[in-house]
Design an enzyme around this catalytic site. Structure first.
Site, PDB file in Angstrom:
ATOM      1  N   HIS A 354      48.000  37.206  52.546  1.00 54.62           N
ATOM      2  CA  HIS A 354      48.184  37.970  51.920  1.00 54.62           C
ATOM      3  C   HIS A 354      46.296  38.205  50.844  1.00 54.62           C
ATOM      4  O   HIS A 354      46.310  36.900  50.453  1.00 54.62           O
ATOM      5  CB  HIS A 354      49.006  38.003  50.781  1.00 54.62           C
ATOM      6  CG  HIS A 354      49.266  39.032  49.889  1.00 54.62           C
ATOM      7  ND1 HIS A 354      50.020  40.360  49.595  1.00 54.62           N
ATOM      8  CD2 HIS A 354      48.596  39.526  48.646  1.00 54.62           C
ATOM      9  CE1 HIS A 354      49.968  41.432  49.282  1.00 54.62           C
ATOM     10  NE2 HIS A 354      49.060  40.628  48.127  1.00 54.62           N
ATOM     11  N   ALA A 355      45.838  39.152  50.547  1.00 53.09           N
ATOM     12  CA  ALA A 355      44.276  38.951  50.028  1.00 53.09           C
ATOM     13  C   ALA A 355      45.021  37.957  48.798  1.00 53.09           C
ATOM     14  O   ALA A 355      45.903  39.220  47.883  1.00 53.09           O
ATOM     15  CB  ALA A 355      43.638  40.037  50.234  1.00 53.09           C
ATOM     16  N   HIS A 384      37.824  45.569  46.538  1.00 51.45           N
ATOM     17  CA  HIS A 384      38.988  45.058  45.376  1.00 51.45           C
ATOM     18  C   HIS A 384      38.703  43.794  45.269  1.00 51.45           C
ATOM     19  O   HIS A 384      38.998  43.283  43.628  1.00 51.45           O
ATOM     20  CB  HIS A 384      39.724  46.009  46.069  1.00 51.45           C
ATOM     21  CG  HIS A 384      41.007  45.490  45.522  1.00 51.45           C
ATOM     22  ND1 HIS A 384      41.976  46.305  44.408  1.00 51.45           N
ATOM     23  CD2 HIS A 384      42.093  43.982  45.055  1.00 51.45           C
ATOM     24  CE1 HIS A 384      43.127  46.446  43.784  1.00 51.45           C
ATOM     25  NE2 HIS A 384      43.011  44.666  44.104  1.00 51.45           N
ATOM     26  N   GLU A 385      38.684  42.551  45.931  1.00 52.42           N
ATOM     27  CA  GLU A 385      39.508  41.597  45.409  1.00 52.42           C
ATOM     28  C   GLU A 385      38.198  40.779  44.618  1.00 52.42           C
ATOM     29  O   GLU A 385      38.109  40.287  43.968  1.00 52.42           O
ATOM     30  CB  GLU A 385      39.747  40.652  46.435  1.00 52.42           C
ATOM     31  CG  GLU A 385      40.733  40.662  47.786  1.00 52.42           C
ATOM     32  CD  GLU A 385      41.843  40.706  46.812  1.00 52.42           C
ATOM     33  OE1 GLU A 385      41.715  40.012  45.813  1.00 52.42           O
ATOM     34  OE2 GLU A 385      42.795  41.389  46.761  1.00 52.42           O
ATOM     35  N   HIS A 388      38.618  41.636  41.046  1.00 54.63           N
ATOM     36  CA  HIS A 388      38.711  40.752  40.123  1.00 54.63           C
ATOM     37  C   HIS A 388      37.958  39.213  40.520  1.00 54.63           C
ATOM     38  O   HIS A 388      38.081  38.721  38.340  1.00 54.63           O
ATOM     39  CB  HIS A 388      40.217  40.041  41.088  1.00 54.63           C
ATOM     40  CG  HIS A 388      41.056  40.400  41.426  1.00 54.63           C
ATOM     41  ND1 HIS A 388      42.049  41.513  40.299  1.00 54.63           N
ATOM     42  CD2 HIS A 388      41.824  41.189  42.730  1.00 54.63           C
ATOM     43  CE1 HIS A 388      43.361  43.044  41.068  1.00 54.63           C
ATOM     44  NE2 HIS A 388      43.075  42.338  42.075  1.00 54.63           N
ATOM     45  N   GLU A 412      44.145  45.378  38.100  1.00 53.17           N
ATOM     46  CA  GLU A 412      44.371  45.939  40.039  1.00 53.17           C
ATOM     47  C   GLU A 412      44.103  47.621  39.789  1.00 53.17           C
ATOM     48  O   GLU A 412      42.959  47.246  40.730  1.00 53.17           O
ATOM     49  CB  GLU A 412      46.101  46.382  39.925  1.00 53.17           C
ATOM     50  CG  GLU A 412      46.617  44.933  40.412  1.00 53.17           C
ATOM     51  CD  GLU A 412      46.344  43.984  41.267  1.00 53.17           C
ATOM     52  OE1 GLU A 412      45.318  44.823  42.047  1.00 53.17           O
ATOM     53  OE2 GLU A 412      45.598  43.389  41.310  1.00 53.17           O
ATOM     54  N   HIS A 512      59.973  42.984  43.595  1.00 56.00           N
ATOM     55  CA  HIS A 512      60.027  42.800  42.647  1.00 56.00           C
ATOM     56  C   HIS A 512      61.387  42.589  41.226  1.00 56.00           C
ATOM     57  O   HIS A 512      61.374  42.262  39.952  1.00 56.00           O
ATOM     58  CB  HIS A 512      59.091  43.879  41.190  1.00 56.00           C
ATOM     59  CG  HIS A 512      57.832  44.132  42.581  1.00 56.00           C
ATOM     60  ND1 HIS A 512      57.714  43.927  43.690  1.00 56.00           N
ATOM     61  CD2 HIS A 512      56.632  43.409  42.473  1.00 56.00           C
ATOM     62  CE1 HIS A 512      56.704  43.895  43.827  1.00 56.00           C
ATOM     63  NE2 HIS A 512      55.868  43.698  43.181  1.00 56.00           N
ATOM     64  N   TYR A 522      52.032  48.479  37.465  1.00 55.25           N
ATOM     65  CA  TYR A 522      51.384  49.194  38.698  1.00 55.25           C
ATOM     66  C   TYR A 522      51.325  50.490  38.889  1.00 55.25           C
ATOM     67  O   TYR A 522      50.072  51.097  38.716  1.00 55.25           O
ATOM     68  CB  TYR A 522      51.852  49.268  39.777  1.00 55.25           C
ATOM     69  CG  TYR A 522      52.203  47.183  40.194  1.00 55.25           C
ATOM     70  CD1 TYR A 522      51.399  47.046  40.531  1.00 55.25           C
ATOM     71  CD2 TYR A 522      53.472  47.040  39.892  1.00 55.25           C
ATOM     72  CE1 TYR A 522      51.418  45.099  41.233  1.00 55.25           C
ATOM     73  CE2 TYR A 522      53.550  45.472  40.522  1.00 55.25           C
ATOM     74  CZ  TYR A 522      52.581  44.413  40.702  1.00 55.25           C
ATOM     75  OH  TYR A 522      52.903  43.362  40.665  1.00 55.25           O
TER      76      TYR A 522
HETATM   77 ZN   LIG Z   1      44.023  42.950  43.584  1.00 48.95          ZN
END
Ligand SMILES: [Zn+2]
Length: 613
Positions: A354-355, A384-385, A388, A412, A512, A522
């Site tokens: 999972h990235a 995207h990563e 972060h 996010e 969750h 989210y």
């Molecule tokens: Zn993310």
């Protein structure tokens, strides 16, 4: 998907708290703090915060390293060592939150108060002081996690399916009954969670009260720099802005599903059966895009093929994404990023694929961990990563309390904001694509994106609507399942495909809930990313359609973005938002602007249909 991974602080605190627990001996040390009897002052708070900072930096570093090793070499031993470190961190965090609460009635500077609040609110599930109850709570948390993690659906013939296998069938099957079997099968795993969950709510509410909050839900809502009730109203206001677009999308998708499965199975004036949207929770619908795709929607190129044609391997994809950030004026990533990251799935050991994006030391030891596939989608995910990572680096000089995003939706949102700039025009600028398709091809791209991102918005809102009401007692245990479906119908316009009862516990079938991970972040991320994107495009001087805009090469946009990222959580999220967008409120009109061509298309398609449910 990578949309939902965690920043350094969140990762540590939340994963630590999932393990729960705190031994009686350890708890004694905290409560018998040095300043127990005397009148506490600002000077005491400053001293406490200074000591704590040193302790936290060390604990985070240790925990990060243990987690990194575990995720990259999954064995019994690394799991055990990582669990030990996490338990130690949990114990410390419980103690620190309790100690911080002692300053509740002391007059303090705004900065000291903010830091103490961060400490108190770092706990996702506060446990009661009573050691036996704390132990009971830790046991329940572990049991719920185990029930979900080990959950399998076993058919009559004895063969069993994992969630991953069932999700794959949900994504690709177009057989009504097969999808229903998966949907129902997965919801068997959560039935036995119900009594445990009920007890967990009692226990954690007790812990929240001890820290001075009305209940755990009120505590979760207190993280947002405004009164807890105002925050809930604010979310409803923003949802109201998105709702017309969602209803148009819902109407169109429902008509296509009705054509596929028959009006007896999907009536044109009722909620959509929840198992037909290609996803176990009907939370994003991109997997059924093929049923809805406009004729002639093919943009005429495929990024996966373009990457292959231009000899992009995994490293070159990462270098490409880094170049995006360099074009905004961000400093290059350190050499250690390339030496220490995981880019390629190893052949000889288990890793967590999972990235995710990491900052090991809150200095410059940035990494991503990802089993990169050479696809267009993954090329966006890398952007995207790295979003972060650049955020983490931007706030590294803040005190440890503020080394996190402005609120938990921002991290996010930033990753996704960057990914929104991976447009055909950007692909042309970096030499991957020869010619940008004309605007008539945009509807397909927008519809696919809406089925993932707009379809998600009501789900992102309702999970915590349910949970907040469970925490505050408005939803009693006798109504858990009924209330869940009322909310799903109200917000999403989806319905259970078969009768449900209070013997079921359908909320527990979503990670969750048994995992106790707050969900509002989210929702926030889905709203904020479009707001950031539009504002940065304006700063970059974009004059075209906002969905076609890329901020690539704009130093002005990069400077403004960095100014917000550097703040970490040192100021309110409203102040951080204002830096980029010029105003301190969330505003979903940016979403409407982004999807304006799609809205026009949907209006056309929905003519003569009875929308709503
Ligand atoms: Zn993310």
């Amino acid at each position: 998907m990578t949309t939902f991974n965690l920043s350094l602080t969140t990762l540590l605190v939340s994963s630590a708290l999932l393990l729960g627990g705190c031994s009686p001996q350890q708890q004694q040390q905290t409560t018998a703090g040095q300043a127990e009897q005397k009148q506490l002052s600002e000077a005491d708070a400053i001293a406490f915060l200074k000591d704590t900072e040193t302790k936290l930096v060390q604990l985070y570093k240790e925990s990060n390293r243990a987690e990194w090793i575990y995720s990259n070499f999954i064995t019994e031993d690394t799991a055990s060592l990582a669990a030990d470190v996490n338990e130690k961190l949990t114990v410390e965090m419980v103690q620190l939150a309790t100690a911080a609460a002692k300053f509740d009635k002391v007059a303090l500077s705004a900065d000291s108060r903010r830091k103490l609040d961060k400490l108190k609110l770092a706990l996702t599930l506060p446990a009661p002081q009573d050691a036996a109850k704390t132990a009971e709570m830790a046991k329940i948390v572990a049991e719920l996690g185990g029930m979900y993690g080990k959950g399998k659906y076993c058919k009559a013939d004895g063969s069993c399916l994992s969630l991953g296998e069932m999700s794959a069938i949900m994504a690709s099957s177009r057989d009504y009954d097969e999808q229903l079997a998966m949907w129902q099968g997965w919801r068997e795993i959560s039935k036995p969670m119900r009594p445990l969950y009920q007890r967990l709510i009692e226990l954690t509410n007790e812990g929240a009260k001890e820290l001075g909050y009305a209940d755990t839900g009120a505590m979760w809502r207190s993280k947002y720099d405004m009164p807890a009730d105002d925050f809930a109203k604010e979310l409803d206001r923003v949802w109201g802005q998105v709702k017309p677009l969602y209803e148009s999308l819902h109407c169109h998708v429902r008509s296509k599903l009705s054509a596929q499965y028959g009006a007896d199975k999907v009536p044109l004036d009722k909620p959509i059966p929840a198992h037909l949207l290609g996803n176990m929770w009907a939370q994003s619908w991109g997997n059924v895009y093929d049923l809805v795709a406009p004729k002639d929607a093919d943009p005429g190129y495929d990024v996966t093929e373009l990457l292959a044609k231009h000899n992009y391997d995994e490293i070159k994809m990462v270098r490409g994404a880094e170049a995006f950030f360099s074009s905004l004026g961000f400093a290059p990533l350190p050499d250690t990023f390339y030496q220490r990251s995981l880019f390629i799935k190893p052949r000889d050991r288990d890793v967590e694929c999972h990235a995710s994006a990491w900052d090991l030391d809150a200095k410059d030891d940035l990494r991503i961990k990802m089993c990169i596939q050479r696809t267009g989608e993954e090329f966006s995910v890398i952007h995207h990563e790295l979003g972060h990572n650049y955020y983490q680096r931007a706030y590294k000089d803040q005190p440890v309390y503020y080394q996190e995003s402005a609120n938990d939706g921002f991290h996010e949102a930033i990753g996704d904001t960057i990914a929104l700039s991976v447009t055909p025009d950007y692909l042309k600028q970096i030499g991957l694509l020869d010619k940008v398709p004309d605007e008539s091809k945009d509807i397909g791209l927008l519809l696919k994106m809406a089925m993932d991102k707009i379809a998600f918005v009501p789900f992102g809102l309702l999970v915590d609507q349910w949970r907040w009401q469970v925490f505050n007692g408005q939803i009693t245990p006798e109504q858990y399942n009924e209330a869940w479906w009322q909310l799903r119908e109200k917000y999403q316009g989806v319905a259970a495909p078969v009768a449900r009862s209070e013997a079921d516990f359908d909320p527990g079938a979503k990670y969750h809930v048994p995992g106790n991970v707050p969900y509002t972040r989210y929702f926030l991320a889905h709203i904020l990313q479009f707001q950031f994107h539009k504002a940065l495009c304006d700063i970059a001087g974009n004059e075209g359609a906002v969905h076609r805009c890329s901020i690539y090469n704009s130093k002005e946009a990069g400077t403004k973005l960095n100014q917000m990222l550097e703040m970490g959580s040192s100021q309110s999220w409203q102040q951080a938002l204002e830096v980029v967008t010029g105003k301190p409120e969330m505003d979903a009109t940016a979403i409407l602007a982004y999807f304006a061509p799609l809205q026009a298309y949907l209006d056309e398609q929905n003519k003569g249909l009875q929308c709503g449910w």
